[in-house]
Each structure stands twice: as C-alpha cells, then as structure tokens.
Design a protein around this motif. Structure first.
Motif, PDB file in Angstrom:
ATOM      1  N   LYS A 215       0.741  -1.253  -0.010  1.00  0.00           N
ATOM      2  CA  LYS A 215      -0.010   0.031   0.170  1.00  0.00           C
ATOM      3  C   LYS A 215       0.769   1.162   0.075  1.00  0.00           C
ATOM      4  N   ALA A 216       2.145   1.240   0.335  1.00  0.00           N
ATOM      5  CA  ALA A 216       2.742   2.473   0.366  1.00  0.00           C
ATOM      6  C   ALA A 216       4.146   2.387  -0.204  1.00  0.00           C
ATOM      7  N   SER A 217       4.449   1.452  -1.209  1.00  0.00           N
ATOM      8  CA  SER A 217       5.739   1.482  -1.842  1.00  0.00           C
ATOM      9  C   SER A 217       5.408   1.423  -3.293  1.00  0.00           C
ATOM     10  N   LEU A 218       6.558   1.086  -4.096  1.00  0.00           N
ATOM     11  CA  LEU A 218       6.727   1.315  -5.596  1.00  0.00           C
ATOM     12  C   LEU A 218       6.108   0.024  -6.073  1.00  0.00           C
ATOM     13  N   SER A 219       5.869  -1.268  -5.236  1.00  0.00           N
ATOM     14  CA  SER A 219       5.411  -2.482  -5.807  1.00  0.00           C
ATOM     15  C   SER A 219       3.990  -2.245  -6.424  1.00  0.00           C
ATOM     16  N   HIS A 220       3.383  -1.094  -6.378  1.00  0.00           N
ATOM     17  CA  HIS A 220       2.289  -1.057  -7.122  1.00  0.00           C
ATOM     18  C   HIS A 220       1.962   0.639  -7.152  1.00  0.00           C
ATOM     19  N   PRO A 221       1.310   0.793  -8.112  1.00  0.00           N
ATOM     20  CA  PRO A 221       0.878   2.251  -8.463  1.00  0.00           C
ATOM     21  C   PRO A 221       0.313   3.176  -7.462  1.00  0.00           C
ATOM     22  N   ASN A 222       0.805   3.112  -6.144  1.00  0.00           N
ATOM     23  CA  ASN A 222       0.308   3.687  -4.904  1.00  0.00           C
ATOM     24  C   ASN A 222       0.326   5.326  -4.969  1.00  0.00           C
ATOM     25  N   LYS A 223      -0.650   5.937  -4.675  1.00  0.00           N
ATOM     26  CA  LYS A 223      -0.425   7.436  -4.743  1.00  0.00           C
ATOM     27  C   LYS A 223       0.246   7.944  -3.358  1.00  0.00           C
ATOM     28  N   GLU A 224       0.182   7.226  -2.287  1.00  0.00           N
ATOM     29  CA  GLU A 224       0.718   7.712  -1.027  1.00  0.00           C
ATOM     30  C   GLU A 224       1.889   6.754  -0.892  1.00  0.00           C
ATOM     31  N   LEU A 225       3.013   7.318  -0.750  1.00  0.00           N
ATOM     32  CA  LEU A 225       4.363   6.246  -0.414  1.00  0.00           C
ATOM     33  C   LEU A 225       4.833   6.777   0.758  1.00  0.00           C
ATOM     34  N   LEU A 226       5.626   5.828   1.411  1.00  0.00           N
ATOM     35  CA  LEU A 226       6.365   6.133   2.725  1.00  0.00           C
ATOM     36  C   LEU A 226       7.483   7.439   2.396  1.00  0.00           C
ATOM     37  N   GLU A 227       7.423   8.244   3.392  1.00  0.00           N
ATOM     38  CA  GLU A 227       8.592   9.147   3.573  1.00  0.00           C
ATOM     39  C   GLU A 227       9.880   8.688   3.638  1.00  0.00           C
ATOM     40  N   GLU A 228      10.845   9.358   3.242  1.00  0.00           N
ATOM     41  CA  GLU A 228      12.055   8.740   3.377  1.00  0.00           C
ATOM     42  C   GLU A 228      12.640   8.065   4.592  1.00  0.00           C
ATOM     43  N   ASP A 229      12.428   8.701   5.814  1.00  0.00           N
ATOM     44  CA  ASP A 229      13.044   8.366   7.105  1.00  0.00           C
ATOM     45  C   ASP A 229      12.316   7.180   7.520  1.00  0.00           C
ATOM     46  N   GLU A 230      11.014   7.053   6.998  1.00  0.00           N
ATOM     47  CA  GLU A 230      10.171   5.723   7.446  1.00  0.00           C
ATOM     48  C   GLU A 230      10.539   4.581   6.353  1.00  0.00           C
ATOM     49  N   ALA A 231      10.906   5.081   5.349  1.00  0.00           N
ATOM     50  CA  ALA A 231      11.400   3.923   4.264  1.00  0.00           C
ATOM     51  C   ALA A 231      12.494   3.408   4.693  1.00  0.00           C
ATOM     52  N   MET A 232      13.634   4.122   5.282  1.00  0.00           N
ATOM     53  CA  MET A 232      14.751   3.731   5.668  1.00  0.00           C
ATOM     54  C   MET A 232      14.849   2.935   6.761  1.00  0.00           C
ATOM     55  N   PHE A 233      14.070   3.319   7.821  1.00  0.00           N
ATOM     56  CA  PHE A 233      13.591   2.606   8.901  1.00  0.00           C
ATOM     57  C   PHE A 233      13.178   0.948   8.619  1.00  0.00           C
ATOM     58  N   VAL A 234      12.144   0.830   7.616  1.00  0.00           N
ATOM     59  CA  VAL A 234      11.681  -0.370   7.383  1.00  0.00           C
ATOM     60  C   VAL A 234      12.680  -1.157   6.659  1.00  0.00           C
ATOM     61  N   VAL A 235      13.653  -0.540   5.751  1.00  0.00           N
ATOM     62  CA  VAL A 235      14.724  -1.222   5.040  1.00  0.00           C
ATOM     63  C   VAL A 235      15.742  -1.907   5.977  1.00  0.00           C
ATOM     64  N   ASN A 236      15.960  -0.936   7.140  1.00  0.00           N
ATOM     65  CA  ASN A 236      16.915  -1.388   8.032  1.00  0.00           C
ATOM     66  C   ASN A 236      16.376  -2.402   9.044  1.00  0.00           C
ATOM     67  N   SER A 237      15.329  -2.310   9.417  1.00  0.00           N
ATOM     68  CA  SER A 237      14.310  -3.411  10.164  1.00  0.00           C
ATOM     69  C   SER A 237      14.542  -4.806   9.372  1.00  0.00           C
ATOM     70  N   ALA A 238      14.177  -4.862   8.314  1.00  0.00           N
ATOM     71  CA  ALA A 238      14.307  -6.176   7.381  1.00  0.00           C
ATOM     72  C   ALA A 238      15.781  -6.434   7.414  1.00  0.00           C
ATOM     73  N   GLN A 239      16.650  -5.624   7.053  1.00  0.00           N
ATOM     74  CA  GLN A 239      18.093  -6.081   6.887  1.00  0.00           C
ATOM     75  C   GLN A 239      18.666  -6.572   8.300  1.00  0.00           C
ATOM     76  N   THR A 240      18.101  -6.021   9.341  1.00  0.00           N
ATOM     77  CA  THR A 240      18.504  -6.494  10.819  1.00  0.00           C
ATOM     78  C   THR A 240      18.014  -7.866  10.945  1.00  0.00           C
ATOM     79  N   VAL A 241      16.791  -8.368  10.558  1.00  0.00           N
ATOM     80  CA  VAL A 241      16.265  -9.939  10.502  1.00  0.00           C
ATOM     81  C   VAL A 241      17.111 -10.606   9.695  1.00  0.00           C
ATOM     82  N   LEU A 242      17.454 -10.132   8.582  1.00  0.00           N
ATOM     83  CA  LEU A 242      18.320 -11.018   7.756  1.00  0.00           C
ATOM     84  C   LEU A 242      19.786 -11.185   8.122  1.00  0.00           C
ATOM     85  N   ASN A 243      20.262 -10.118   8.974  1.00  0.00           N
ATOM     86  CA  ASN A 243      21.739 -10.452   9.529  1.00  0.00           C
ATOM     87  C   ASN A 243      21.711 -11.193  10.706  1.00  0.00           C
TER      88      ASN A 243
END
Length: 251
Positions: A215-243
C-alpha cells in the motif's frame, strides 16, 4: 546519484557562488581540494571554465561513491563555523541535507548488509536492486525489493532445511514456521526467553511489512508512499532480521 537540483543546492545554497566562481576557490586551491579534502586523484585543470563549472562537471560525471567523498570534502572545507554567524541557521539546514545525500550515496543502509550464507539468485538480485534503488532514488524505492529479498531468503532457508513451505505463504507465515521448526532457532543461549520475546516482536514487525509493501511502496502504483526516513527504517528493520538469521543459519 545526485540530481541537478541537488548539485545546485550544494554549489549555490551551501558553498556559494560569486561572479561564476565557487566559494573562495581559486584555480589552484580547487586543484588541491580533491586530494586534500576528499582523498581523490582528480585534476580539475583539464576541464574548461570557472571553478564552479569545473566543480559541477566533476560532480555530475562521478559515480555515487566519488560523489559522497566530494560532499564529505565540502563539509570538511566549509564547516558551519566557516560562515558568518548571521547565515549559519540557513546554512545548517543545507548542511543536514548534504549529510542525508552522503548517506544515500553511500548506499543508505545504516545497518550493514552482510554476505549471506544461504542464498539464491533471486535473493541476491533483490538485495543488489535494493542497494542500487536506494542509492539512486532514495529509500522509498527500496522497500519493495528488500521485502522480496527477505521473503525469498526465508523460503530458501526452508527449502534447504527440508521445511515444507508453499508459494502462497506470506513472509510472516514463513518466518513463524522457521521459528518453530528450524533447529538453529531453538537455542538462543542463556537468555532464551528474552531472545524469544525479541524474535516475536520482530515477527510482529514483519507482519506490517506486507501492507507497507503493498500500500505504500512502488510495488504497485500507490498514490501515497512512505516518507524517506520511515522507508529507511523499514529497510533497516528487514536488514537486521536478515543479518540475525544469516548468522544463525551459517552452520
């Protein structure tokens, strides 16, 4: 990579331009800037034009890593204390913007991307895409790919661990299945109960990755996207789990 407006913010709004010349640069001090402040072997004298023209030409035609080094050099040569006190509040906002640009150019991942032990071509491609997208377009563009990387990684761990996993199972479902069935996740050491609580918290966090991605990424043509800081938080959270999982599954 830097956009033209971002380059003009650095040259015009932060360093400053006077009669076509950049800051207090002379031709000779501009030549010295790259090795001294940026640790780069760049020779501006081979480019025609003023110091501003040469600086912009070099910045535009450099790769992301080199651009980041140049911006670090700019902040080193022109710290906030360099500017008259009455201009520092304005310069400070641009200073912070340049720091954000450096973070983006260097990959944007404040959490280190470790070399995965368990992997496949899909996972590797998704991780590479995540890094490139964040570097070039910002963290919002990387949310979809880091979701794909983590989901693909969890499926591959299930496959190699002989844990049955269907194509329809969500990222959260696969993660919970691994937690309950994979022997590497059954022993968290002396504080097993505390570690289990942390893992369960991450499981709840991963559950939110699915609607964020849809609903908030570029995986679909969503009108509302995550702000940069929140997006980086999501990316880093996923990366922490991966590590974490990468270290647990390495044996």
């Amino acid at each position: 990579m830097l956009t033209k407006p971002e380059i003009y913010i650095i040259t015009n709004s932060y360093i400053g331009v006077n009669a076509g010349y950049l800051g207090d640069f002379s031709y000779s001090t501009h030549d010295e800037f790259y090795p001294y402040f940026c640790d780069l072997d760049i020779c501006p004298s081979s480019i025609e034009g003023t110091t501003r023209t040469r600086f912009i030409n070099i910045l535009e035609n450099s790769d992301a890593s080199t651009q980041a080094k140049i911006l670090k050099g700019v902040l080193k040569k022109y710290p906030l204390e360099y500017f008259p006190e009455e201009f520092r509040a304005i310069k400070q906002r641009t200073f912070f913007k340049i720091e954000e640009l450096i973070n983006r150019l260097e990959g944007g991942l404040s959490v280190i991307n470790e070399q995965l032990i368990v992997t496949n071509s899909t996972v590797e491609r998704a991780i590479l895409d995540t890094k490139v997208l964040i570097e070039n377009n910002g963290a919002t563009s990387g949310v979809d790919r880091i979701h794909t990387a983590l989901h693909g990684y969890l499926r591959e761990v299930c496959k190699q661990g002989n844990i049955e996993c269907s194509e329809e199972e969500t990222l959260t479902q696969v993660f919970k299945k691994l937690k309950s069935k994979h022997p590497a996740l059954q022993n968290g050491g002396v504080r097993q109960n505390d570690i289990d609580h942390i893992i369960n918290s991450f499981s709840n966090a991963l559950d939110k990755l699915n609607p964020i991605r849809n609903k908030a990424s570029l995986s679909h043509p969503n009108k509302e996207l995550l702000e940069e800081d929140e997006a980086m938080f999501v990316v880093n959270s996923a990366q922490t789990v991966l590590n974490y999982l990468n270290r647990k599954f390495k044996n």
